[in-house]
Scaffold this motif. Structure first.
Motif, mmCIF file in Angstrom:
data_model
loop_
_atom_site.group_PDB
_atom_site.id
_atom_site.type_symbol
_atom_site.label_atom_id
_atom_site.label_comp_id
_atom_site.label_asym_id
_atom_site.label_seq_id
_atom_site.Cartn_x
_atom_site.Cartn_y
_atom_site.Cartn_z
ATOM 1 N N ARG A 115 0.830 -1.209 0.000
ATOM 2 C CA ARG A 115 0.000 0.000 0.000
ATOM 3 C C ARG A 115 0.869 1.265 0.000
ATOM 4 N NH1 ARG A 115 -2.947 -1.583 3.740
ATOM 5 N NH2 ARG A 115 -1.864 -0.598 5.512
ATOM 6 N N HIS A 116 1.987 1.217 0.685
ATOM 7 C CA HIS A 116 2.863 2.386 0.762
ATOM 8 C C HIS A 116 3.297 2.843 -0.632
ATOM 9 C CE1 HIS A 116 6.089 5.047 2.075
ATOM 10 N NE2 HIS A 116 6.914 4.391 1.264
ATOM 11 N N ALA A 117 3.721 1.929 -1.463
ATOM 12 C CA ALA A 117 4.146 2.290 -2.812
ATOM 13 C C ALA A 117 2.968 2.748 -3.661
ATOM 14 C CB ALA A 117 4.849 1.109 -3.467
ATOM 15 N N ALA A 118 1.849 2.037 -3.551
ATOM 16 C CA ALA A 118 0.698 2.336 -4.400
ATOM 17 C C ALA A 118 0.075 3.689 -4.077
ATOM 18 C CB ALA A 118 -0.342 1.228 -4.266
ATOM 19 N N THR A 119 -0.142 3.968 -2.808
ATOM 20 C CA THR A 119 -0.829 5.209 -2.426
ATOM 21 C C THR A 119 0.031 6.449 -2.603
ATOM 22 O OG1 THR A 119 -0.173 4.913 -0.109
ATOM 23 C CG2 THR A 119 -2.311 4.020 -0.768
ATOM 24 N N ASN A 120 1.349 6.285 -2.644
ATOM 25 C CA ASN A 120 2.235 7.440 -2.818
ATOM 26 C C ASN A 120 2.684 7.634 -4.264
ATOM 27 O OD1 ASN A 120 2.909 8.675 -0.049
ATOM 28 N ND2 ASN A 120 3.138 6.477 0.335
ATOM 29 N N GLY A 121 2.156 6.826 -5.155
ATOM 30 C CA GLY A 121 2.520 6.953 -6.554
ATOM 31 C C GLY A 121 3.994 6.683 -6.809
ATOM 32 N N ALA A 122 4.564 5.825 -5.987
ATOM 33 C CA ALA A 122 5.999 5.532 -6.092
ATOM 34 C C ALA A 122 6.241 4.334 -6.990
ATOM 35 C CB ALA A 122 6.563 5.264 -4.700
ATOM 36 N N THR A 123 7.468 4.226 -7.479
ATOM 37 C CA THR A 123 7.854 3.028 -8.216
ATOM 38 C C THR A 123 7.917 1.850 -7.252
ATOM 39 O OG1 THR A 123 10.167 3.612 -7.893
ATOM 40 C CG2 THR A 123 9.156 4.244 -9.985
ATOM 41 N N GLY A 124 7.560 0.669 -7.743
ATOM 42 C CA GLY A 124 7.549 -0.514 -6.892
ATOM 43 C C GLY A 124 8.237 -1.684 -7.549
ATOM 44 N N ALA A 125 8.407 -2.739 -6.771
ATOM 45 C CA ALA A 125 9.008 -3.974 -7.276
ATOM 46 C C ALA A 125 7.939 -5.032 -7.540
ATOM 47 C CB ALA A 125 10.037 -4.499 -6.278
ATOM 48 N N SER A 126 6.669 -4.598 -7.614
ATOM 49 C CA SER A 126 5.534 -5.498 -7.905
ATOM 50 C C SER A 126 5.398 -6.605 -6.865
ATOM 51 C CB SER A 126 5.668 -6.095 -9.312
ATOM 52 O OG SER A 126 5.735 -5.075 -10.285
ATOM 53 N N LEU A 127 5.669 -6.278 -5.612
ATOM 54 C CA LEU A 127 5.540 -7.260 -4.533
ATOM 55 C C LEU A 127 4.082 -7.395 -4.111
ATOM 56 C CD1 LEU A 127 8.621 -6.185 -2.374
ATOM 57 C CD2 LEU A 127 8.505 -7.991 -4.114
ATOM 58 N N ARG A 128 3.772 -8.570 -3.553
ATOM 59 C CA ARG A 128 2.424 -8.819 -3.032
ATOM 60 C C ARG A 128 2.508 -9.287 -1.600
ATOM 61 N NH1 ARG A 128 -0.832 -11.989 -7.922
ATOM 62 N NH2 ARG A 128 -0.770 -10.279 -9.450
ATOM 63 N N ALA A 129 1.467 -8.932 -0.868
ATOM 64 C CA ALA A 129 1.424 -9.341 0.538
ATOM 65 C C ALA A 129 1.480 -10.860 0.638
ATOM 66 C CB ALA A 129 0.148 -8.813 1.196
ATOM 67 N N GLY A 130 2.272 -11.359 1.579
ATOM 68 C CA GLY A 130 2.406 -12.792 1.792
ATOM 69 C C GLY A 130 3.641 -13.390 1.151
ATOM 70 N N GLU A 131 4.222 -12.695 0.194
ATOM 71 C CA GLU A 131 5.458 -13.200 -0.415
ATOM 72 C C GLU A 131 6.587 -13.154 0.611
ATOM 73 O OE1 GLU A 131 6.251 -12.576 -4.864
ATOM 74 O OE2 GLU A 131 5.401 -10.649 -4.229
ATOM 75 N N ARG A 132 7.460 -14.144 0.515
ATOM 76 C CA ARG A 132 8.629 -14.190 1.401
ATOM 77 C C ARG A 132 9.885 -14.224 0.530
ATOM 78 N NH1 ARG A 132 9.056 -18.806 4.556
ATOM 79 N NH2 ARG A 132 7.559 -19.969 3.267
ATOM 80 N N LEU A 133 10.739 -13.235 0.760
ATOM 81 C CA LEU A 133 11.948 -13.095 -0.058
ATOM 82 C C LEU A 133 13.156 -12.901 0.855
ATOM 83 C CD1 LEU A 133 9.465 -11.299 -1.542
ATOM 84 C CD2 LEU A 133 11.208 -11.153 -3.303
#
Length: 314
Positions: A115-133
């Protein structure tokens, strides 16, 4: 007494003159120049001395370039001016994470990170909640596509929390002597505001950060691919730094952009055994920062090698 006639006086005077002339000629004999050497010499070979070319023009608001191997400053323009640096902030984020975490540590992405990346119009790494990296993979997500979701997740875990992490960033900045730098978040976004640095500080940080082999490898990678696994989706991240793979010896390091900061670039390259570090802040055009950096690196490389080859554009 016999008075000498006029003719006798003339003969005596002439004789004296002859004696004097002969004496002077004998005295000058040691300094005589051979007749062939007295002739004007013909045009000899010319040695062309070309002046060193001036540094390429920099349109951006601030810039700094130096040879980290010798400590020589190659170019400085408004290098101590405090200004926002956008996602160049993430270089410090990576630096702090590498001192707080193991590269194989596992981080679970949560909804707040996405949500932080999406709501601030920032570039993201296309991550999804629940992923473990792994931390290593998340650092690729931070440095290559400039993922604010990845930087948020790392700060949340290794602060712990955003405020705690920012405190560690500023403490690291003080310890490194970055006197013109203040961080307010781990990604360089305009909120909450007040974050700033200088071209000289960011060059200093880049030089230190690239001493870490892991960060050097990550920042120098053009594309990082993660196949799908039981813990995460497939991801492919391409480096936003257009110097990588095109400019000889390029090592990274980070791009950045916000309206307030303009287009920014922290860059480095190894040339003839020297490491060149540069920063461009506040350019009005995205591609121009890369062209300018490429020209600066080629120009500085020529000063090191002693050549004056034409400066190539990307």
């Amino acid at each position: 007494m016999t008075v000498p006639s006029a003719s006798m006086l003339h003969m005596r005077t002439g004789g004296i003159r002859l004696i004097i002339c002969a004496a002077l000629t004998a005295l000058a004999g040691g300094f005589a120049t051979p007749a062939h050497a007295q002739r004007p010499a013909g045009p000899g070979p010319r040695v062309a001395h070309r002046a060193a070319p001036a540094a390429p023009a920099v349109v951006a608001r601030a810039a700094y370039l130096y040879d980290a191997t010798t400590g020589t400053i190659q170019l400085s323009k408004e290098a101590t001016r405090r200004m926002p640096v956008a996602s160049l902030t993430k270089v410090m984020t990576a630096y702090v994470v590498l001192r707080e975490a193991g590269l194989n540590d596992i981080v679970t992405i949560n909804a707040a990170d996405v949500r932080h990346a999406a709501t601030n119009g920032a570039t993201g790494a296309s991550l999804r909640a629940g992923e473990r990296l792994t931390v290593r993979d998340l650092l690729y997500g931070v440095m290559l596509p400039s993922g604010a979701d990845a930087s948020h997740a790392l700060a949340r875990v290794y602060g712990p929390g955003q405020a705690g992490f920012v405190a560690k960033m500023n403490a690291a900045g003080r310890s490194l002597g970055l006197t013109g730098t203040r961080y307010t978040n781990p990604d360089g976004l305009p909120k909450p505001g007040g974050g700033h640095s200088t071209a000289r500080d960011q060059a200093r940080l880049a030089e230190i950060a690239l001493r870490d082999p892991a960060l050097l490898t990550i920042a120098s990678t053009r594309r990082h691919t993660m196949p799908v696994s039981k813990t995460h989706r497939a991801h492919t991240w391409t480096n936003t730094n257009k110097l990588i793979g095109k400019t000889p010896g390029a090592l990274g390091l980070k791009t950045g952009y916000t309206r307030a900061a303009g287009y920014c670039l922290s860059f480095a390259a190894d040339r003839d055994g020297h490491r060149l570090i540069g920063v461009i802040l506040g350019d009005a055009k995205s591609d121009r920062r890369f062209r300018t950096a490429n020209r600066l690196l080629n120009w500085a490389g020529d000063q090191i090698s002693g050549t004056q080859d034409p400066v190539d554009d990307l």
